[in-house]
Design a protein around this motif. Structure first.
Motif, PDB file in Angstrom:
ATOM      1  N   GLY A   1       0.802  -1.220   0.000  1.00  0.00           N
ATOM      2  CA  GLY A   1       0.000   0.000   0.000  1.00  0.00           C
ATOM      3  C   GLY A   1       0.830   1.263   0.000  1.00  0.00           C
ATOM      4  O   GLY A   1       2.054   1.235   0.215  1.00  0.00           O
ATOM      5  N   ARG A   2       0.157   2.369  -0.262  1.00  0.00           N
ATOM      6  CA  ARG A   2       0.807   3.673  -0.269  1.00  0.00           C
ATOM      7  C   ARG A   2       1.280   4.028   1.138  1.00  0.00           C
ATOM      8  O   ARG A   2       0.569   3.753   2.108  1.00  0.00           O
ATOM      9  CB  ARG A   2      -0.167   4.738  -0.769  1.00  0.00           C
ATOM     10  N   ILE A   3       2.403   4.687   1.224  1.00  0.00           N
ATOM     11  CA  ILE A   3       2.942   5.041   2.545  1.00  0.00           C
ATOM     12  C   ILE A   3       1.999   6.020   3.263  1.00  0.00           C
ATOM     13  O   ILE A   3       1.826   5.949   4.488  1.00  0.00           O
ATOM     14  CB  ILE A   3       4.387   5.596   2.427  1.00  0.00           C
TER      15      ILE A   3
ATOM     16  N   LEU B   1       4.669  14.647  -8.067  1.00  0.00           N
ATOM     17  CA  LEU B   1       4.002  15.875  -7.627  1.00  0.00           C
ATOM     18  C   LEU B   1       2.805  15.567  -6.722  1.00  0.00           C
ATOM     19  O   LEU B   1       2.624  16.188  -5.673  1.00  0.00           O
ATOM     20  CB  LEU B   1       3.548  16.656  -8.864  1.00  0.00           C
ATOM     21  N   GLU B   2       1.997  14.574  -7.124  1.00  0.00           N
ATOM     22  CA  GLU B   2       0.805  14.216  -6.337  1.00  0.00           C
ATOM     23  C   GLU B   2       1.218  13.705  -4.958  1.00  0.00           C
ATOM     24  O   GLU B   2       0.612  14.049  -3.946  1.00  0.00           O
ATOM     25  CB  GLU B   2      -0.023  13.125  -7.045  1.00  0.00           C
ATOM     26  N   PHE B   3       2.239  12.860  -4.953  1.00  0.00           N
ATOM     27  CA  PHE B   3       2.734  12.314  -3.690  1.00  0.00           C
ATOM     28  C   PHE B   3       3.221  13.437  -2.780  1.00  0.00           C
ATOM     29  O   PHE B   3       2.847  13.524  -1.608  1.00  0.00           O
ATOM     30  CB  PHE B   3       3.873  11.322  -3.961  1.00  0.00           C
ATOM     31  N   ASN B   4       4.030  14.322  -3.351  1.00  0.00           N
ATOM     32  CA  ASN B   4       4.571  15.432  -2.561  1.00  0.00           C
ATOM     33  C   ASN B   4       3.448  16.287  -1.972  1.00  0.00           C
ATOM     34  O   ASN B   4       3.480  16.648  -0.789  1.00  0.00           O
ATOM     35  CB  ASN B   4       5.458  16.322  -3.425  1.00  0.00           C
TER      36      ASN B   4
HETATM   37  P1  A2P Z   1      -0.011   3.679  -6.712  1.00  0.00           P
HETATM   38  O1  A2P Z   1       0.448   2.423  -7.391  1.00  0.00           O
HETATM   39  O2  A2P Z   1      -1.144   3.438  -5.763  1.00  0.00           O
HETATM   40  O3  A2P Z   1      -0.304   4.793  -7.676  1.00  0.00           O
HETATM   41  P2  A2P Z   1       4.529   6.336  -9.854  1.00  0.00           P
HETATM   42  O4  A2P Z   1       5.246   5.162 -10.460  1.00  0.00           O
HETATM   43  O5  A2P Z   1       3.190   6.588 -10.437  1.00  0.00           O
HETATM   44  O6  A2P Z   1       5.386   7.567  -9.766  1.00  0.00           O
HETATM   45  O7  A2P Z   1       4.254   5.923  -8.347  1.00  0.00           O
HETATM   46  C1  A2P Z   1       5.287   5.471  -7.509  1.00  0.00           C
HETATM   47  C2  A2P Z   1       4.670   4.991  -6.241  1.00  0.00           C
HETATM   48  O8  A2P Z   1       4.112   6.112  -5.534  1.00  0.00           O
HETATM   49  C3  A2P Z   1       3.538   4.016  -6.483  1.00  0.00           C
HETATM   50  O9  A2P Z   1       3.660   2.960  -5.564  1.00  0.00           O
HETATM   51  C4  A2P Z   1       2.298   4.863  -6.251  1.00  0.00           C
HETATM   52  O10 A2P Z   1       1.188   4.151  -5.758  1.00  0.00           O
HETATM   53  C5  A2P Z   1       2.770   5.831  -5.186  1.00  0.00           C
HETATM   54  N1  A2P Z   1       1.996   7.064  -5.200  1.00  0.00           N
HETATM   55  C6  A2P Z   1       1.616   7.777  -6.273  1.00  0.00           C
HETATM   56  N2  A2P Z   1       0.893   8.860  -5.921  1.00  0.00           N
HETATM   57  C7  A2P Z   1       0.788   8.832  -4.595  1.00  0.00           C
HETATM   58  C8  A2P Z   1       0.168   9.682  -3.621  1.00  0.00           C
HETATM   59  N3  A2P Z   1      -0.524  10.772  -3.974  1.00  0.00           N
HETATM   60  N4  A2P Z   1       0.294   9.338  -2.328  1.00  0.00           N
HETATM   61  C9  A2P Z   1       0.974   8.247  -1.969  1.00  0.00           C
HETATM   62  N5  A2P Z   1       1.585   7.420  -2.821  1.00  0.00           N
HETATM   63  C10 A2P Z   1       1.502   7.690  -4.112  1.00  0.00           C
END
Ligand code: A2P
Length: 256
Positions: A189-191, A222-225
């Motif tokens: 899962g996502r962190i 960007l979305e993660f950040n």
């Molecule tokens: P997910 O598989 O659920 O999209 P990417 O390869 O698209 O850059 O993503 C790298 C990792 O970061 C993937 O495991 C992805 O999970 C996760 N990720 C992407 N967006 C988010 C977010 N907004 N919050 C947390 N984790 C994210």
């Protein structure tokens, strides 16, 4: 002779879309662990195509390592993926970036959260003795879609634990936590989700992140950040910058 051209020392492909490479550190080039530089190649018209790349090596290293994604039809990476030992790449010897220790106030625990190639600046910071002089405990996380995308970070952290120069600094201070989102692994899962549902804290048996004692660095998409930044702002963390240290800093991973 072009002063900005530097010879490639080694290249390793980790997956179909991920590779790392090393170049000799240019004489006199200084940088802080966690910073990035501009690097690239000349195109057919002898025009330089440059992108920002975090330096994976720590500031004491004689070589400079970089970790790259391959973007299909990406102007730079679709060419850079073909580099071999002894080829030359353009490397601008001016480093910058916010993921540096100086941009954080003093604290007890340091949390480094990364996704994808956002692991790169942390590969540098976890090999810098200063990180362990400043913090009692360092938690590094890396999240990818699939298990094979965790190969590079696994190797770097293993090397850390075994490296004669730094293993004494690490002691039991460095904790590494990997998760995958689209394939089964130890932690799934996502962190951000694992933090929100407390499984991150339960897995590591640690107290929750708080702005009094903890400092955080974020590096990913960007979305993660943005999502992570909001999570920290809700916890009263203040964003830092190189000229104004704060509780957390953030930088976008290289993508193009
Ligand atoms: P997910 O598989 O659920 O999209 P990417 O390869 O698209 O850059 O993503 C790298 C990792 O970061 C993937 O495991 C992805 O999970 C996760 N990720 C992407 N967006 C988010 C977010 N907004 N919050 C947390 N984790 C994210």
């Amino acid at each position: 002779m072009n002063q900005n051209l530097h010879k490639v020392l080694s290249v390793k492909h980790w997956t179909k879309n991920l590779f790392s490479f090393k170049v000799q550190r240019p004489l006199g080039f200084k940088f802080k662990s966690g910073e990035f530089v501009m690097l690239g190649l000349y195109n057919e018209n002898q025009k330089p195509i440059l992108r920002a790349y975090s330096i994976c090596s720590p500031s004491w290293s004689e070589e400079l390592e970089f970790y790259s994604i391959i973007v299909e039809n990406g102007p730079l990476t679709s060419k850079l993926k073909n580099i071999r030992v002894d080829d030359e790449i353009i490397l601008m010897t001016k480093s910058t970036g916010t993921l540096i220790l100086d941009a954080l106030k003093t604290g007890e625990r340091l949390f480094l959260f990364s996704t994808g190639t956002g692991f790169a600046p942390f590969a540098s910071l976890i090999r810098d003795p200063e990180t362990y002089e400043k913090f009692n405990k360092v938690f590094l996380t890396h999240t990818c879609r699939n298990n094979n995308e965790l190969g590079y970070s696994s190797q770097i952290v293993n090397e850390c634990y075994n490296n004669e120069l730094i293993k004494d600094f690490l002691n039991d201070k460095l904790v590494f936590y990997q998760t995958t989102t689209r394939e089964v692994s130890t932690f799934n899962g996502r962190i951000t989700d694992r933090i929100n549902n407390n499984s991150f804290y339960n897995d590591l048996k640690i107290k929750k992140i708080n702005s009094n004692t903890d400092r955080v660095m974020i590096c990913g998409s960007l979305e993660f950040n943005n999502e992570f930044k909001n999570l920290l702002l809700d916890l009263n963390f203040e964003e830092g910058a190189t000229n104004k240290p704060g509780n957390f800093v953030v930088e976008k991973a290289f993508v193009g």
